[in-house]
Design a protein around this motif. Sequence first.
Motif, PDB file in Angstrom:
ATOM      1  N   ALA A  59      35.862  31.379  28.866  1.00 49.95           N
ATOM      2  CA  ALA A  59      35.548  31.108  30.268  1.00 49.95           C
ATOM      3  C   ALA A  59      34.070  30.759  30.445  1.00 49.95           C
ATOM      4  CB  ALA A  59      35.908  32.312  31.132  1.00 49.95           C
ATOM      5  N   LEU A  60      33.190  31.494  29.772  1.00 45.63           N
ATOM      6  CA  LEU A  60      31.756  31.253  29.916  1.00 45.63           C
ATOM      7  C   LEU A  60      31.283  30.026  29.149  1.00 45.63           C
ATOM      8  CD1 LEU A  60      30.197  34.835  29.676  1.00 45.63           C
ATOM      9  CD2 LEU A  60      29.974  33.259  31.600  1.00 45.63           C
ATOM     10  N   ILE A 117      24.611  33.028  38.561  1.00 47.31           N
ATOM     11  CA  ILE A 117      25.723  32.706  39.458  1.00 47.31           C
ATOM     12  C   ILE A 117      26.741  31.801  38.771  1.00 47.31           C
ATOM     13  CG2 ILE A 117      26.290  31.261  41.465  1.00 47.31           C
ATOM     14  CD1 ILE A 117      25.752  34.070  42.233  1.00 47.31           C
ATOM     15  N   GLU A 118      26.264  30.839  37.984  1.00 49.28           N
ATOM     16  CA  GLU A 118      27.210  29.961  37.285  1.00 49.28           C
ATOM     17  C   GLU A 118      28.074  30.755  36.317  1.00 49.28           C
ATOM     18  OE1 GLU A 118      29.267  26.527  36.093  1.00 49.28           O
ATOM     19  OE2 GLU A 118      28.089  27.017  37.872  1.00 49.28           O
ATOM     20  N   GLY A 119      27.484  31.721  35.622  1.00 49.01           N
ATOM     21  CA  GLY A 119      28.281  32.588  34.761  1.00 49.01           C
ATOM     22  C   GLY A 119      29.284  33.394  35.562  1.00 49.01           C
ATOM     23  N   GLU A 125      37.204  33.409  37.069  1.00 48.98           N
ATOM     24  CA  GLU A 125      38.487  32.811  36.710  1.00 48.98           C
ATOM     25  C   GLU A 125      39.375  33.792  35.945  1.00 48.98           C
ATOM     26  OE1 GLU A 125      37.464  29.366  34.474  1.00 48.98           O
ATOM     27  OE2 GLU A 125      36.417  28.390  36.146  1.00 48.98           O
ATOM     28  N   LEU A 126      38.787  34.898  35.451  1.00 50.86           N
ATOM     29  CA  LEU A 126      39.572  35.890  34.722  1.00 50.86           C
ATOM     30  C   LEU A 126      40.451  36.669  35.692  1.00 50.86           C
ATOM     31  CD1 LEU A 126      36.908  37.313  32.246  1.00 50.86           C
ATOM     32  CD2 LEU A 126      38.574  35.488  31.851  1.00 50.86           C
ATOM     33  N   GLU A 127      41.458  37.320  35.134  1.00 50.84           N
ATOM     34  CA  GLU A 127      42.436  38.025  35.959  1.00 50.84           C
ATOM     35  C   GLU A 127      41.783  39.130  36.789  1.00 50.84           C
ATOM     36  OE1 GLU A 127      46.709  40.400  35.391  1.00 50.84           O
ATOM     37  OE2 GLU A 127      45.651  39.545  33.670  1.00 50.84           O
ATOM     38  N   HIS A 128      42.134  39.190  38.058  1.00 46.33           N
ATOM     39  CA  HIS A 128      41.675  40.251  38.958  1.00 46.33           C
ATOM     40  C   HIS A 128      42.225  41.588  38.470  1.00 46.33           C
ATOM     41  CE1 HIS A 128      40.350  41.742  42.910  1.00 46.33           C
ATOM     42  NE2 HIS A 128      41.403  42.531  42.836  1.00 46.33           N
ATOM     43  N   PRO A 129      41.430  42.691  38.513  1.00 45.90           N
ATOM     44  CA  PRO A 129      40.096  42.857  39.110  1.00 45.90           C
ATOM     45  C   PRO A 129      38.975  42.869  38.081  1.00 45.90           C
ATOM     46  CG  PRO A 129      41.047  45.006  38.758  1.00 45.90           C
ATOM     47  CD  PRO A 129      42.031  43.997  38.190  1.00 45.90           C
ATOM     48  N   SER A 130      39.134  42.191  36.969  1.00 50.43           N
ATOM     49  CA  SER A 130      38.186  42.269  35.863  1.00 50.43           C
ATOM     50  C   SER A 130      36.743  42.044  36.305  1.00 50.43           C
ATOM     51  CB  SER A 130      38.574  41.227  34.809  1.00 50.43           C
ATOM     52  OG  SER A 130      37.673  41.235  33.742  1.00 50.43           O
ATOM     53  N   HIS A 171      34.389  38.659  47.689  1.00 57.08           N
ATOM     54  CA  HIS A 171      35.028  38.918  48.978  1.00 57.08           C
ATOM     55  C   HIS A 171      36.487  39.252  48.722  1.00 57.08           C
ATOM     56  CE1 HIS A 171      36.656  37.668  53.014  1.00 57.08           C
ATOM     57  NE2 HIS A 171      35.606  38.377  53.394  1.00 57.08           N
ATOM     58  N   HIS A 172      37.135  39.892  49.695  1.00 56.53           N
ATOM     59  CA  HIS A 172      38.539  40.245  49.466  1.00 56.53           C
ATOM     60  C   HIS A 172      39.443  39.021  49.368  1.00 56.53           C
ATOM     61  CE1 HIS A 172      39.341  39.467  53.702  1.00 56.53           C
ATOM     62  NE2 HIS A 172      38.497  40.411  54.072  1.00 56.53           N
ATOM     63  N   ASP A 173      38.929  37.821  49.760  1.00 58.72           N
ATOM     64  CA  ASP A 173      39.715  36.602  49.570  1.00 58.72           C
ATOM     65  C   ASP A 173      39.528  36.009  48.175  1.00 58.72           C
ATOM     66  OD1 ASP A 173      37.229  35.343  49.575  1.00 58.72           O
ATOM     67  OD2 ASP A 173      37.560  34.228  51.435  1.00 58.72           O
ATOM     68  N   GLY A 174      38.698  36.663  47.339  1.00 54.25           N
ATOM     69  CA  GLY A 174      38.495  36.229  45.964  1.00 54.25           C
ATOM     70  C   GLY A 174      37.253  35.405  45.722  1.00 54.25           C
ATOM     71  N   SER A 175      36.565  34.967  46.774  1.00 52.81           N
ATOM     72  CA  SER A 175      35.391  34.113  46.585  1.00 52.81           C
ATOM     73  C   SER A 175      34.211  34.922  46.051  1.00 52.81           C
ATOM     74  CB  SER A 175      35.012  33.427  47.896  1.00 52.81           C
ATOM     75  OG  SER A 175      34.745  34.374  48.907  1.00 52.81           O
TER      76      SER A 175
END
Length: 210
Positions: A59-60, A117-119, A125-130, A171-175
């Motif tokens: 991912a990174l 921030i870019e990292g 993109e990894l599975e929540h809540p990682s 945020h709770h919407d994932g952003s």
Amino acid sequence: MTMNESVLALDPARVEALSPLGFRLVAMNEDTDAGGLGQDGRDLRRVAEYQFGAGAGAALFPEDEDYEVKRSSSGRPSQVIADEPRSSSPDSTPSGQDADGGRLITLGVDGRFTLGIEGGRRLAELEHPSNRVVVGDESEPFVRDGSNTFAKFVTEADPDIRSGDEVLVVHHDGSLLAVGRAELSADAMLDFDAGMAVKVRDGAGEPDGE
């Protein structure tokens, strides 16, 4: 403290997995080509997997991208910057240390990453809540702007987070709102009504369209 001493000072249960990597990091200066990072890329991906979990290396540091690698006087990578940041918007400017928005990671003398921030965008993109600390609407604009995150506003957190870990504030919407260092464990963030949960290093800035 030397690099070797720093590695041995980590959690004993995880030292064996990291120590061979930690010793190698001192001499990562081969000028080869594997995904734009050469031997550095293989080692940096291993650090990412150790620190952030399965899938973090790819991912990174995808192999099909190019990077700017800043090095210490010894030739050791000290910072990795994406040539083409995945900015949320051309007009979105991160707050804090990452004015250019392209920094993926800075590599500390202990062999661990601090995130830009870019990292953070890529790890999101990894599975929540990682690696995540979740807050709601009340905190969202302040954290985006680089303010620290306080325990009373945390609604959810990756249960594996410990004090000192690098984390994403979302945020709770994932952003993604920010990246920084956890000041409390996940349990403490959810239990406490006061105190700093995350010392924010960089806020993500305004979202698209604002």
